[in-house]
Design a protein around this motif. Structure first.
Motif, PDB file in Angstrom:
ATOM      1  N   UNK A 283       8.032  -3.931   7.475  1.00  0.00           N
ATOM      2  CA  UNK A 283       7.334  -2.740   7.022  1.00  0.00           C
ATOM      3  C   UNK A 283       7.082  -1.769   8.162  1.00  0.00           C
ATOM      4  N   UNK A 284       7.109  -0.495   7.835  1.00  0.00           N
ATOM      5  CA  UNK A 284       6.968   0.566   8.834  1.00  0.00           C
ATOM      6  C   UNK A 284       5.636   1.283   8.635  1.00  0.00           C
ATOM      7  N   UNK A 285       4.970   1.600   9.749  1.00  0.00           N
ATOM      8  CA  UNK A 285       3.758   2.413   9.760  1.00  0.00           C
ATOM      9  C   UNK A 285       4.132   3.764  10.364  1.00  0.00           C
ATOM     10  N   UNK A 286       3.929   4.834   9.616  1.00  0.00           N
ATOM     11  CA  UNK A 286       4.246   6.183  10.077  1.00  0.00           C
ATOM     12  C   UNK A 286       2.981   6.886  10.549  1.00  0.00           C
ATOM     13  N   UNK A 287       3.001   7.437  11.769  1.00  0.00           N
ATOM     14  CA  UNK A 287       1.898   8.270  12.239  1.00  0.00           C
ATOM     15  C   UNK A 287       2.353   9.719  12.242  1.00  0.00           C
ATOM     16  N   UNK A 288       1.608  10.558  11.544  1.00  0.00           N
ATOM     17  CA  UNK A 288       1.900  11.987  11.504  1.00  0.00           C
ATOM     18  C   UNK A 288       0.776  12.758  12.189  1.00  0.00           C
TER      19      UNK A 288
ATOM     20  N   UNK B  56       6.485   7.599   4.581  1.00  0.00           N
ATOM     21  CA  UNK B  56       6.462   9.041   4.320  1.00  0.00           C
ATOM     22  C   UNK B  56       7.788   9.529   3.772  1.00  0.00           C
ATOM     23  N   UNK B  57       8.783   8.633   3.669  1.00  0.00           N
ATOM     24  CA  UNK B  57      10.084   9.010   3.134  1.00  0.00           C
ATOM     25  C   UNK B  57      10.274   8.680   1.676  1.00  0.00           C
ATOM     26  N   UNK B  58       9.306   8.003   1.044  1.00  0.00           N
ATOM     27  CA  UNK B  58       9.436   7.748  -0.393  1.00  0.00           C
ATOM     28  C   UNK B  58       9.298   9.073  -1.131  1.00  0.00           C
ATOM     29  N   UNK B  59       9.963   9.189  -2.285  1.00  0.00           N
ATOM     30  CA  UNK B  59      10.028  10.521  -2.896  1.00  0.00           C
ATOM     31  C   UNK B  59       8.654  11.077  -3.276  1.00  0.00           C
TER      32      UNK B  59
ATOM     33  N   UNK C 216       0.796  -1.243   0.000  1.00  0.00           N
ATOM     34  CA  UNK C 216       0.000   0.000   0.000  1.00  0.00           C
ATOM     35  C   UNK C 216       0.825   1.289   0.000  1.00  0.00           C
ATOM     36  N   UNK C 217       1.733   1.400  -0.931  1.00  0.00           N
ATOM     37  CA  UNK C 217       2.557   2.608  -1.018  1.00  0.00           C
ATOM     38  C   UNK C 217       1.666   3.835  -1.235  1.00  0.00           C
ATOM     39  N   UNK C 218       1.793   4.812  -0.364  1.00  0.00           N
ATOM     40  CA  UNK C 218       1.005   6.034  -0.461  1.00  0.00           C
ATOM     41  C   UNK C 218      -0.360   5.963   0.187  1.00  0.00           C
ATOM     42  N   UNK C 219      -0.804   4.792   0.619  1.00  0.00           N
ATOM     43  CA  UNK C 219      -2.128   4.650   1.226  1.00  0.00           C
ATOM     44  C   UNK C 219      -2.032   4.970   2.716  1.00  0.00           C
ATOM     45  N   UNK C 220      -2.978   5.734   3.215  1.00  0.00           N
ATOM     46  CA  UNK C 220      -2.958   6.125   4.624  1.00  0.00           C
ATOM     47  C   UNK C 220      -4.379   6.322   5.138  1.00  0.00           C
ATOM     48  N   UNK C 221      -4.528   6.104   6.454  1.00  0.00           N
ATOM     49  CA  UNK C 221      -5.733   6.503   7.170  1.00  0.00           C
ATOM     50  C   UNK C 221      -5.569   7.963   7.542  1.00  0.00           C
ATOM     51  N   UNK C 222      -6.650   8.732   7.431  1.00  0.00           N
ATOM     52  CA  UNK C 222      -6.549  10.176   7.662  1.00  0.00           C
ATOM     53  C   UNK C 222      -7.854  10.662   8.273  1.00  0.00           C
TER      54      UNK C 222
ATOM     55  N   UNK D 180      -6.697  17.477  16.219  1.00  0.00           N
ATOM     56  CA  UNK D 180      -5.526  17.444  15.335  1.00  0.00           C
ATOM     57  C   UNK D 180      -5.823  16.577  14.120  1.00  0.00           C
ATOM     58  N   UNK D 181      -5.025  16.750  13.087  1.00  0.00           N
ATOM     59  CA  UNK D 181      -5.084  15.900  11.894  1.00  0.00           C
ATOM     60  C   UNK D 181      -4.113  14.745  12.085  1.00  0.00           C
ATOM     61  N   UNK D 182      -4.627  13.529  12.010  1.00  0.00           N
ATOM     62  CA  UNK D 182      -3.802  12.333  12.169  1.00  0.00           C
ATOM     63  C   UNK D 182      -3.794  11.560  10.855  1.00  0.00           C
ATOM     64  N   UNK D 183      -2.597  11.135  10.459  1.00  0.00           N
ATOM     65  CA  UNK D 183      -2.434  10.256   9.299  1.00  0.00           C
ATOM     66  C   UNK D 183      -1.628   9.042   9.741  1.00  0.00           C
ATOM     67  N   UNK D 184      -2.080   7.865   9.369  1.00  0.00           N
ATOM     68  CA  UNK D 184      -1.305   6.639   9.582  1.00  0.00           C
ATOM     69  C   UNK D 184      -0.982   6.073   8.201  1.00  0.00           C
ATOM     70  N   UNK D 185       0.276   6.229   7.798  1.00  0.00           N
ATOM     71  CA  UNK D 185       0.731   5.775   6.484  1.00  0.00           C
ATOM     72  C   UNK D 185       1.108   4.294   6.572  1.00  0.00           C
ATOM     73  N   UNK D 186       0.552   3.499   5.682  1.00  0.00           N
ATOM     74  CA  UNK D 186       0.822   2.066   5.654  1.00  0.00           C
ATOM     75  C   UNK D 186       2.162   1.803   4.959  1.00  0.00           C
TER      76      UNK D 186
END
Length: 385
Positions: free
Chosen positions: A83-88, A183-186, A49-55, A134-140
């Motif tokens: 695999x890493x899950x990023x929370x912003x 979140x580090x992919x270009x 799921x590159x680029x897919x996130x919960x928001x 707040x705005x929360x994003x969880x990137x898969x």
């Protein structure tokens, strides 16, 4: 903690959420496109799921996400990172988690084989979040298949509207190979800087001008489109120059059927020394693998260019010529030389670690440069094309 259904309005960047026995499988291609694909590698790539996130917006201080990852283990190759899950929070990376267990897909290279081993659901707990709205994003993960099982939080979750949307198609470089987090992919770096919502159709090993991919892009409602094409055509030795030109025209024609005036940026390949003047096919360097290192090499020869084989140099020339030709009647198509994102001088300072894919530093560099050249130019923050 309250359970919340994982609904379409909470998931960004997916074409479909397929219900399975376990939960929801995010897809980056719609079902009609998947039905026309017969390649197992492509099937895995589009489920990563590159680029897919919960928001969503929330005042929650604790969020839990239950997931079922599928790890890939390649026989005879170095182990892959989890695999890493990023929370912003409000656009800033705050927490990272990994699902350490899950299913395992064991993949043999010679002879080709795939064996799926069962695994257990993993609970990802994100805690000590700011207790304000707040705005929360969880990137898969960008490079690990995962099913979404359940979502919980200690406060209500509210959907947020989509912003202007950027649809990008490319190879494993666009999917994020060798990046260390989603979140580090270009493309994610560029989307953050450009203040747009990303739909990433970067498919490892499969930027191959497939008609079903073009139709999926045609049918996706977006505000900007980019196509980064070339490296997979070379390293798979898929076609000759005679076929490449008409195939690229046809791919762009299909996109234009659904996006007649949408800004469209065609990006040529970044610098890759093994394929600049040497055709494919590309192959693993088995001597390096024996030492535990991942490295690629080109198996073609420069003399084969005269026989119409593709190299990155000849592909860049052809893409630039095709975009110039089309721009006479299509003022919204633009060419971006991939060497402006990562060129020979960059390679001297930041070499590709496996001779093919960028590392985390190069992904960041490419994302920043793309944002500067495209989002501040072709597609400014004011929405002017």
């Amino acid at each position: 903690m309250k359970n919340f259904p994982i609904t379409d309005d909470l998931v960004f960047g997916a074409q479909e959420l397929e219900r399975t026995e376990t939960g929801l499988q995010p897809h980056r291609l719609p079902a009609n496109a998947r039905q026309q694909n017969e390649d197992a590698g492509f099937s895995m790539a589009e489920r990563q799921p590159s680029g897919i996130r919960l928001k969503f917006r929330t005042a929650a201080s604790v969020i839990e996400l239950d997931v079922l990852p599928t790890k890939r283990v390649y026989t005879g190759m170095p182990a892959r990172p989890d695999g890493v899950f990023d929370l912003r929070v409000d656009g800033e990376l705050m927490l990272q988690r990994t699902g350490l267990g899950g299913r395992v897909m064991r993949i043999g290279m010679a002879p080709p084989s795939m064996v799926l081993e069962p695994g257990e659901t993993q609970v990802l707990r994100f805690e000590n979040l700011p207790g304000r709205d707040k705005l929360v994003e969880i990137w898969l993960p960008h490079d690990e298949m995962v099913e979404l099982v359940a979502l919980r939080a200690d406060a209500e979750l509210a959907p947020v509207p989509a912003r202007r949307t950027w649809l990008h198609h490319g190879s494993s470089i666009s999917q994020g190979s060798n990046a260390t987090s989603p979140t580090g992919i270009w493309p994610a770096v560029a989307a953050t800087l450009g203040e747009v919502d990303l739909v990433n159709m970067g498919f490892g090993g499969n930027a191959l001008l497939d008609p079903f991919t073009a139709r999926a892009m045609r049918d996706t409602r977006v505000d900007l489109i980019s196509v980064k094409m070339g490296i997979n055509l070379v390293n798979l030795d898929l076609m000759r120059m005679r076929a490449f030109g008409p195939a690229l025209h046809g791919f762009l024609d299909t996109i234009r059927e659904g996006h007649k005036e949408t800004p469209l940026v065609v990006v040529s390949p970044i610098y890759c020394p093994i394929h600049e003047t040497t055709p494919g096919p590309g192959q693993f360097d088995f001597a390096a693998l024996a030492e535990g290192r991942m490295l690629f090499r080109a198996e073609g020869s420069a003399e084969e260019v005269a026989k119409d084989k593709l190299t990155l140099v000849t592909i860049r020339q052809k893409i630039q010529a095709i975009v110039a030709q089309r721009s006479a009647s299509d003022p919204n198509i633009h060419y971006l030389d991939g060497l402006e994102l990562y060129g020979a001088e960059d390679n001297q300072l930041l070499p590709l670690p496996d001779a093919l894919h960028p590392d985390a530093a190069v992904h960041d560099l490419m994302g920043r440069r793309f944002a500067e050249k495209v989002f501040a130019g072709v597609f400014s923050r004011k929405g002017e094309a």
